[in-house]
Every structure is written in structure tokens, then in C-alpha cells.
Design an enzyme around this catalytic site. Structure first.
Site, mmCIF file in Angstrom:
data_model
loop_
_atom_site.group_PDB
_atom_site.id
_atom_site.type_symbol
_atom_site.label_atom_id
_atom_site.label_comp_id
_atom_site.label_asym_id
_atom_site.label_seq_id
_atom_site.Cartn_x
_atom_site.Cartn_y
_atom_site.Cartn_z
ATOM 1 N N GLU A 192 23.768 -21.703 5.713
ATOM 2 C CA GLU A 192 24.201 -20.374 5.283
ATOM 3 C C GLU A 192 23.030 -19.644 4.627
ATOM 4 O O GLU A 192 22.010 -20.238 4.290
ATOM 5 C CB GLU A 192 25.346 -20.508 4.261
ATOM 6 C CG GLU A 192 26.561 -21.273 4.765
ATOM 7 C CD GLU A 192 27.385 -20.490 5.771
ATOM 8 O OE1 GLU A 192 27.216 -19.250 5.843
ATOM 9 O OE2 GLU A 192 28.172 -21.122 6.492
ATOM 10 N N LYS A 207 34.293 -33.252 0.328
ATOM 11 C CA LYS A 207 34.835 -34.104 1.388
ATOM 12 C C LYS A 207 35.001 -35.543 0.905
ATOM 13 O O LYS A 207 35.971 -36.223 1.271
ATOM 14 C CB LYS A 207 33.910 -34.036 2.611
ATOM 15 C CG LYS A 207 33.860 -32.649 3.240
ATOM 16 C CD LYS A 207 32.734 -32.522 4.236
ATOM 17 C CE LYS A 207 32.643 -31.114 4.805
ATOM 18 N NZ LYS A 207 31.460 -30.941 5.676
#
Length: 428
Positions: A192, A207
Site C-alpha cells: 500500500e 491474522k
């Protein structure tokens, strides 16, 4: 032939993943009836700007009013791909309380508020599925909740961030430094504009929290996960890793031990023969150890438009089947234990330490003495490079508690003969 029932859905968000879900739903339209016994239609798409042109989408489906979706009794399923905590959390809770099933890809939300959402789903007897929240298109949540349910899982280790794996692969294989590899990752769309969540280990940490909760049947939140990124990894570290027959990977590491759950994310040297060592570029992999199955590894694309949409639509198909057989809510929260999270400072790790010290007699003995005082046992010492009276030392330790290593490093930094602690990397 009887007319199939139509299951109607509202799609929240139409970014990369939302567009992928819509395209895949259209692609699977004819197959869906055979796979589920029902027809499936996305009848509303919630967007910020309904006037923005979206190629291939009927403008009549677009709305910027959440009420048009939540108040529509014909919509039985909400697909949330907006991302972020709010307003996603509020809208999902409203949907669950309204008796609507929910599929989400929102790892940030699950890692922080998973219990609240799963409890709401259980209370109202609806499905709340989130396969796409971890490792994109790789099936991992459903296998752990169902296929591996007969196992006592003691270890979950994974490469769960494609951006950092791509960067480390380029550093290892092409000799790039971190900044050059990051620029390349940005160019190819892996990173990003603000890559902080990736390169500092935050994305992988979320996660890790989700998978630990499922694997060990006890709630782990993102705040419980120690995270460390890859920004300090240098070409010198890569060079030593190669010499040691290892590679460096950003690993999410979770263990269920007698002393509690250990969970963290950090760069680690891992032996080149380990299955995770061969996971290259933007691919992800999750390595699981269970008492019955032994070792299994799940490997594939961890992100992207269609890999993530694949996981979302897999959940959608599951929900439609459950609706058809009147058994929604059959697999809800599996955190039926309350296992303590081990203090990170009490976790044991091996360490790779690279430091610059004065090249003069007695320095190595003094360093060994410091390690001895702080209960750090040394397994290997290498001295290779001497420049302007400064020697580079590489020290590899035996497993040692984090707080003992921390105290030793503080002591070493205070020594006059220490010029710099260049790297501190754990070994798997």
C-alpha cells in the site's frame, strides 16, 4: 422441475475485493443452483458514491443508504468487504440482530471483536463466516474448525503477509536492500501507499490472533500478539542466513504450551529445508501441527481480488446450503476454553545477534561473561570482518527466555567496547 428458491444478498463495499466477489458471483450464477439447490442474487451494493461509474454493474443495485439493505426482509445474507472497524462492526451487529447471515473478509474486525460478533450470531441462530479474513484464498479457517477438529493442535506457524514475503524474497534472491525491495513491491501493487501495517507485522499479527483463537479454542486478540517487522533486516543479515543454510521470513508463530498460549510475529531465520522456507514472493502458507494429523501445510495466494473473492464466495455457498437445510448457526464460536496468554518475556527463543565491537584483546571474553551473567548460552560465534579497528561479531544462542536476552542486550549496549548492536533476529 421445481423452481429454485432465490437467496438475496447485500454487498457492503465495492473496492478490489467487492468487485471480485460481484464478478465471481456472476461467473458462478448457473453453477450456483447445482451446487446449493438455490439461485443467488446480489440485489443491493452499498457504496460511498452511488454516482461513480462502475463498469459492468447495474446502477440500480447501488445505494449509499444502509437502511435500504438492513430493512429489506428479502435480503438473508450480508457480505461485508468494506474493511476497518467502524462502521463495519455496527452494521454487522445490526445484521446479525436482524437475523441475517453474514460473511466477512475483515481481519481487523475479527481480531478485535470476534467474540462479540460470534456471540451475536449464536444468539440469533445465523451464520457468521470469515474464511477470507486470513490468508486470502487459502482454505485455513474452515479446515481447522471442521477437517482438523479431532486434533489437539499445538502449533500454528505461517507466512501470512504477501508484501513482506515478496520484499524478503527480493532481498534474498536478487540482493536488493529493504528500501529497493519495498519500492518494487509498491510498483507491483503488493504494498500500500502506507505499508506500515505490512512491514511492521501488524497485518500478520491480526491474522495470528484469529488463527490462534481457532486452533487453541481460546480467545486471543490482536493486543495479545507481540509484533515486530522487517524494516531492520539488512543485506548483511541475508548473507549470514545463506551461510547458515537458512532463509529469513516474517513468521506468525503460535504455540499451545503447558504454561499458556505463546503468540508473536517477527522475522526469523528458518532452515532452508523447512517447507515454509520455499514459500516465495507474495505467496502465503500456514503450517499446522496436530496430535493426530501430525504436520500439514496450506499454501497459496494470500491476497488479491479473485483469491480473496474465492474464500468469500466459498462462505456464501456454505451459508446458502445452511439456509436450504434450515441449519444456519451450526458452527459458531469454538473458543470453549479460557487459556492464559503467556507473558512474552517468558517465551524461549534462539537468537542470531550481529554486533560491531572494538577489535582488541578481552572483548570477546567480556561479552561471553555478560551472556553468562544473564543466563544466555552461546552455541556459535563468528568473527569475519574487521574495519578501522572495529570487528563484526555474529553470536548464535541456545534457546533463552526473552527477558534474559533483553537484559543481556541492555548490558552489552552499556559496554564501552560495543559500537553497535546491528541485528537481533530470532531463529525458528
Amino acid at each position: 422441475m421445481a423452481e429454485h428458491k432465490i437467496i438475496k444478498a447485500g454487498l457492503l463495499g465495492f473496492g478490489t475485493v467487492g468487485a471480485g466477489v460481484y464478478k465471481l458471483a456472476k461467473r458462478q450464477k448457473e453453477e450456483m443452483e447445482s451446487k446449493t439447490g438455490a439461485r443467488f442474487e446480489i440485489t443491493r451494493i452499498l457504496v460511498r458514491d452511488r454516482n461513480k461509474e462502475r463498469k459492468g454493474v447495474d446502477p440500480a443495485l447501488l445505494t449509499d443508504q444502509w437502511e435500504e439493505i438492513i430493512m429489506d426482509d428479502e435480503i438473508e445474507l450480508i457480505i461485508e468487504v468494506m474493511g476497518g472497524i467502524e462502521p463495519a462492526r455496527t452494521r454487522i451487529l445490526e445484521a446479525l440482530h436482524a437475523g441475517k447471515n453474514v460473511v466477512t473478509a475483515n481481519k481487523d474486525l475479527i481480531a478485535e471483536h470476534g467474540r462479540e460478533l460470534l456471540d451475536a450470531a449464536e444468539e440469533h441462530g445465523v451464520d457468521f463466516l470469515f474464511e477470507a479474513a486470513v490468508a486470502g484464498g487459502i482454505p485455513i479457517i474452515r479446515p481447522m474448525k471442521q477437517c482438523l477438529a479431532a486434533n489437539e493442535i499445538t502449533e500454528v506457524v505461517g507466512i501470512m503477509n504477501g508484501t513482506t514475503n515478496y520484499i524478503l524474497t527480493k532481498m534474498f534472491e536478487d540482493g536488493m536492500d529493504f528500501e529497493e525491495a519495498l519500492a518494487k513491491a509498491t510498483e507491483y501493487g503488493y504494498a500500500e501507499a502506507d505499508p506500515t501495517a505490512d512491514v511492521e507485522g501488524l497485518d500478520a499479527g491480526r491474522k495470528a490472533a484469529i488463527l490462534s483463537s481457532i486452533a487453541f479454542h481460546s480467545r486471543v486478540t490482536f493486543q495479545d500478539v507481540y509484533t515486530e517487522g522487517i524494516t531492520k533486516i539488512s543485506s548483511r543479515d541475508i548473507s549470514y542466513a545463506k551461510e547458515f543454510g537458512s532463509v529469513i521470513k516474517l513468521l506468525s508463530v503460535a504455540h499451545n504450551t503447558e504454561g499458556g498460549i505463546e503468540v508473536a510475529v517477527y522475522p526469523m531465520l528458518i532452515d532452508q529445508n523447512h517447507p515454509l522456507a520455499s514459500v516465495r514472493d507474495s505467496f502465503n502458507a500456514v503450517f499446522v501441527h496436530g496430535d493426530a494429523v501430525d504436520d500439514v501445510m496450506f499454501y497459496g495466494r494470500g491476497a488479491g481480488e479473485f483469491p480473496t473473492a474465492s474464500a468469500v464466495m466459498g462462505d456464501v455457498i456454505d451459508v446458502i446450503r445452511d439456509i436450504q437445510y434450515h441449519c444456519t448457526g451450526r458452527i459458531s464460536c469454538t473458543c470453549y476454553r479460557t487459556t492464559k496468554i503467556k507473558d512474552f518475556r517468558d517465551i524461549k527463543n534462539k537468537f542470531f545477534l550481529r554486533m560491531q565491537v572494538d577489535n582488541k584483546p578481552g572483548v570477546l571474553a567480556a561479552i561471553a561473561s555478560v551472556f553468562g551473567v544473564h543466563k544466555v548460552s552461546i552455541s556459535k560465534v563468528i568473527q569475519k570482518r574487521i574495519t578501522d579497528g572495529v570487528a563484526e561479531l555474529v553470536i548464535v544462542t541456545e534457546p533463552v527466555k526473552e527477558y534474559h536476552m533483553e537484559d543481556a542486550l541492555m548490558h552489552l549496549r552499556d559496554m564501552e567496547t560495543t559500537r553497535e548492536i546491528s541485528s537481533v533476529i530470532r531463529e525458528y
